[in-house]
Motif scaffolding. Sequence first.
Motif, PDB file in Angstrom:
ATOM      1  N   SER A 135       0.815  -1.216   0.000  1.00 16.39           N
ATOM      2  CA  SER A 135       0.000   0.000   0.000  1.00 16.39           C
ATOM      3  C   SER A 135       0.849   1.267   0.000  1.00 16.39           C
ATOM      4  O   SER A 135       0.413   2.315  -0.465  1.00 16.39           O
ATOM      5  N   LEU A 136       2.094   1.171   0.500  1.00 18.52           N
ATOM      6  CA  LEU A 136       2.988   2.326   0.507  1.00 18.52           C
ATOM      7  C   LEU A 136       3.393   2.750  -0.898  1.00 18.52           C
ATOM      8  O   LEU A 136       3.837   3.883  -1.112  1.00 18.52           O
ATOM      9  N   PHE A 137       3.239   1.828  -1.877  1.00 17.32           N
ATOM     10  CA  PHE A 137       3.648   2.108  -3.251  1.00 17.32           C
ATOM     11  C   PHE A 137       2.468   2.197  -4.215  1.00 17.32           C
ATOM     12  O   PHE A 137       2.651   2.590  -5.365  1.00 17.32           O
ATOM     13  N   LEU A 138       1.269   1.804  -3.782  1.00 18.77           N
ATOM     14  CA  LEU A 138       0.132   1.699  -4.698  1.00 18.77           C
ATOM     15  C   LEU A 138      -0.608   3.009  -4.923  1.00 18.77           C
ATOM     16  O   LEU A 138      -1.259   3.170  -5.959  1.00 18.77           O
ATOM     17  N   ALA A 139      -0.547   3.934  -3.988  1.00 19.37           N
ATOM     18  CA  ALA A 139      -1.277   5.193  -4.136  1.00 19.37           C
ATOM     19  C   ALA A 139      -0.742   5.971  -5.332  1.00 19.37           C
ATOM     20  O   ALA A 139       0.454   5.957  -5.613  1.00 19.37           O
ATOM     21  N   PRO A 140      -1.623   6.662  -6.068  1.00 19.79           N
ATOM     22  CA  PRO A 140      -1.164   7.477  -7.204  1.00 19.79           C
ATOM     23  C   PRO A 140      -0.109   8.500  -6.806  1.00 19.79           C
ATOM     24  O   PRO A 140       0.737   8.873  -7.626  1.00 19.79           O
ATOM     25  N   ALA A 141      -0.144   8.962  -5.553  1.00 20.15           N
ATOM     26  CA  ALA A 141       0.815   9.973  -5.105  1.00 20.15           C
ATOM     27  C   ALA A 141       2.172   9.379  -4.755  1.00 20.15           C
ATOM     28  O   ALA A 141       3.139  10.120  -4.551  1.00 20.15           O
ATOM     29  N   ALA A 142       2.270   8.051  -4.676  1.00 22.56           N
ATOM     30  CA  ALA A 142       3.519   7.405  -4.273  1.00 22.56           C
ATOM     31  C   ALA A 142       4.382   7.082  -5.487  1.00 22.56           C
ATOM     32  O   ALA A 142       3.884   6.956  -6.610  1.00 22.56           O
ATOM     33  N   GLN A 143       5.686   6.941  -5.246  1.00 23.50           N
ATOM     34  CA  GLN A 143       6.569   6.430  -6.285  1.00 23.50           C
ATOM     35  C   GLN A 143       6.354   4.929  -6.393  1.00 23.50           C
ATOM     36  O   GLN A 143       6.335   4.229  -5.382  1.00 23.50           O
ATOM     37  N   HIS A 144       6.181   4.446  -7.632  1.00 28.67           N
ATOM     38  CA  HIS A 144       5.822   3.052  -7.824  1.00 28.67           C
ATOM     39  C   HIS A 144       7.054   2.188  -8.047  1.00 28.67           C
ATOM     40  O   HIS A 144       8.048   2.629  -8.612  1.00 28.67           O
ATOM     41  N   LEU A 145       6.959   0.938  -7.614  1.00 26.98           N
ATOM     42  CA  LEU A 145       7.999  -0.040  -7.903  1.00 26.98           C
ATOM     43  C   LEU A 145       7.790  -0.599  -9.302  1.00 26.98           C
ATOM     44  O   LEU A 145       6.658  -0.654  -9.805  1.00 26.98           O
ATOM     45  N   GLU A 146       8.870  -1.058  -9.924  1.00 26.21           N
ATOM     46  CA  GLU A 146       8.774  -1.587 -11.284  1.00 26.21           C
ATOM     47  C   GLU A 146       8.002  -2.898 -11.315  1.00 26.21           C
ATOM     48  O   GLU A 146       7.244  -3.155 -12.244  1.00 26.21           O
ATOM     49  N   ASN A 147       8.193  -3.745 -10.339  1.00 24.29           N
ATOM     50  CA  ASN A 147       7.520  -5.037 -10.330  1.00 24.29           C
ATOM     51  C   ASN A 147       6.828  -5.243  -8.986  1.00 24.29           C
ATOM     52  O   ASN A 147       7.362  -5.879  -8.081  1.00 24.29           O
ATOM     53  N   MET A 148       5.638  -4.692  -8.876  1.00 23.74           N
ATOM     54  CA  MET A 148       4.907  -4.750  -7.615  1.00 23.74           C
ATOM     55  C   MET A 148       4.494  -6.177  -7.259  1.00 23.74           C
ATOM     56  O   MET A 148       4.522  -6.567  -6.090  1.00 23.74           O
ATOM     57  N   THR A 149       4.126  -6.965  -8.273  1.00 20.97           N
ATOM     58  CA  THR A 149       3.711  -8.346  -8.013  1.00 20.97           C
ATOM     59  C   THR A 149       4.833  -9.147  -7.368  1.00 20.97           C
ATOM     60  O   THR A 149       4.629  -9.853  -6.382  1.00 20.97           O
ATOM     61  N   SER A 150       6.042  -9.019  -7.927  1.00 21.17           N
ATOM     62  CA  SER A 150       7.192  -9.724  -7.370  1.00 21.17           C
ATOM     63  C   SER A 150       7.492  -9.251  -5.952  1.00 21.17           C
ATOM     64  O   SER A 150       7.761 -10.060  -5.054  1.00 21.17           O
ATOM     65  N   PHE A 151       7.415  -7.927  -5.735  1.00 21.01           N
ATOM     66  CA  PHE A 151       7.654  -7.366  -4.406  1.00 21.01           C
ATOM     67  C   PHE A 151       6.652  -7.918  -3.398  1.00 21.01           C
ATOM     68  O   PHE A 151       7.029  -8.318  -2.284  1.00 21.01           O
ATOM     69  N   PHE A 152       5.379  -7.974  -3.790  1.00 21.66           N
ATOM     70  CA  PHE A 152       4.348  -8.467  -2.884  1.00 21.66           C
ATOM     71  C   PHE A 152       4.569  -9.937  -2.554  1.00 21.66           C
ATOM     72  O   PHE A 152       4.486 -10.344  -1.384  1.00 21.66           O
ATOM     73  N   LEU A 153       4.853 -10.755  -3.566  1.00 24.07           N
ATOM     74  CA  LEU A 153       5.014 -12.190  -3.349  1.00 24.07           C
ATOM     75  C   LEU A 153       6.243 -12.493  -2.496  1.00 24.07           C
ATOM     76  O   LEU A 153       6.194 -13.359  -1.614  1.00 24.07           O
ATOM     77  N   TRP A 154       7.348 -11.778  -2.746  1.00 17.66           N
ATOM     78  CA  TRP A 154       8.539 -11.976  -1.932  1.00 17.66           C
ATOM     79  C   TRP A 154       8.300 -11.533  -0.487  1.00 17.66           C
ATOM     80  O   TRP A 154       8.744 -12.190   0.461  1.00 17.66           O
ATOM     81  N   SER A 155       7.600 -10.413  -0.336  1.00 14.43           N
ATOM     82  CA  SER A 155       7.283  -9.926   1.012  1.00 14.43           C
ATOM     83  C   SER A 155       6.405 -10.931   1.742  1.00 14.43           C
ATOM     84  O   SER A 155       6.675 -11.288   2.900  1.00 14.43           O
ATOM     85  N   PHE A 156       5.362 -11.403   1.062  1.00 16.50           N
ATOM     86  CA  PHE A 156       4.443 -12.372   1.672  1.00 16.50           C
ATOM     87  C   PHE A 156       5.190 -13.636   2.086  1.00 16.50           C
ATOM     88  O   PHE A 156       5.002 -14.159   3.192  1.00 16.50           O
ATOM     89  N   SER A 157       6.066 -14.126   1.212  1.00 14.91           N
ATOM     90  CA  SER A 157       6.834 -15.337   1.520  1.00 14.91           C
ATOM     91  C   SER A 157       7.755 -15.124   2.717  1.00 14.91           C
ATOM     92  O   SER A 157       7.862 -15.983   3.601  1.00 14.91           O
ATOM     93  N   GLY A 158       8.407 -13.960   2.746  1.00 13.91           N
ATOM     94  CA  GLY A 158       9.294 -13.654   3.870  1.00 13.91           C
ATOM     95  C   GLY A 158       8.544 -13.565   5.185  1.00 13.91           C
ATOM     96  O   GLY A 158       9.025 -14.053   6.225  1.00 13.91           O
ATOM     97  N   TYR A 159       7.354 -12.990   5.140  1.00 12.71           N
ATOM     98  CA  TYR A 159       6.565 -12.856   6.363  1.00 12.71           C
ATOM     99  C   TYR A 159       5.986 -14.190   6.813  1.00 12.71           C
ATOM    100  O   TYR A 159       5.746 -14.394   8.003  1.00 12.71           O
TER     101      TYR A 159
END
Length: 221
Positions: free
Chosen positions: A158-182
């Motif tokens: 959510s820190l990267f998804l808002a239109p006002a935020a700077q976006h990551l190039e690969n949000m899906t990969s970031f989410f999946l890696w984060s989820f796996s780590g958690y």
Amino acid sequence: MKNYEHLRTVPKRYQKAVFEAVFCSVGLVVFGYLVSYPFPTKFLSLAPLLMSAYIISRRIHSPMATLAVFFRDLFSRKKLIYAFIGLETGMAAAMYYRGSIGLPVLPATLESFALVGMTIGVVEESVFRGFIQGRLMKLDPGLAVIFTALAHALYKASLFLAPAAQHLENMTSFFLWSFSGYIVLGILRYYSKSMAAVIIAHATFDLILYAENLQAPFWVW
């Protein structure tokens, strides 16, 4: 309606824990989405954050007693082994991530922001693995691990998804890696029966990852 009926099958003594975990998680995700906006939206983002803080505060009757539960039997052989596993996990994850984004595997310097980054990791673990997973653990340990990992990954995303935020190039990969780590941290929290291992893991990860940062990255609010 079906979802509500399913919730009614949860024993009453656990329903409150479920509601607290869900509303706390939702508050943090909404906060993460809104905080990147300029004033006055940034100011409004405090409302869901304060809601989550209020829910957590109602379960803290004594700060010292809470700390005692978090770090119970810290110097027992079992807890020390899990603390070492947490340290190794944090180091390995940070080194792998640094390499994946083109940084040297180990930092050459240690700047002051790294200590701030460690503090952020400690707070996140206290909220997600400490409060949210802790509240759901008696209901179902597996559900507690998965729900907490999902909530934490959604908050990060959510820190990267808002239109006002700077976006990551690969949000899906970031989410999946984060989820796996958690998920890994949740399992470590469950088997260690202590917060020490996951706090050490997350703090170590942030220390190594942010070691060379002179200031906070754009996603740190």
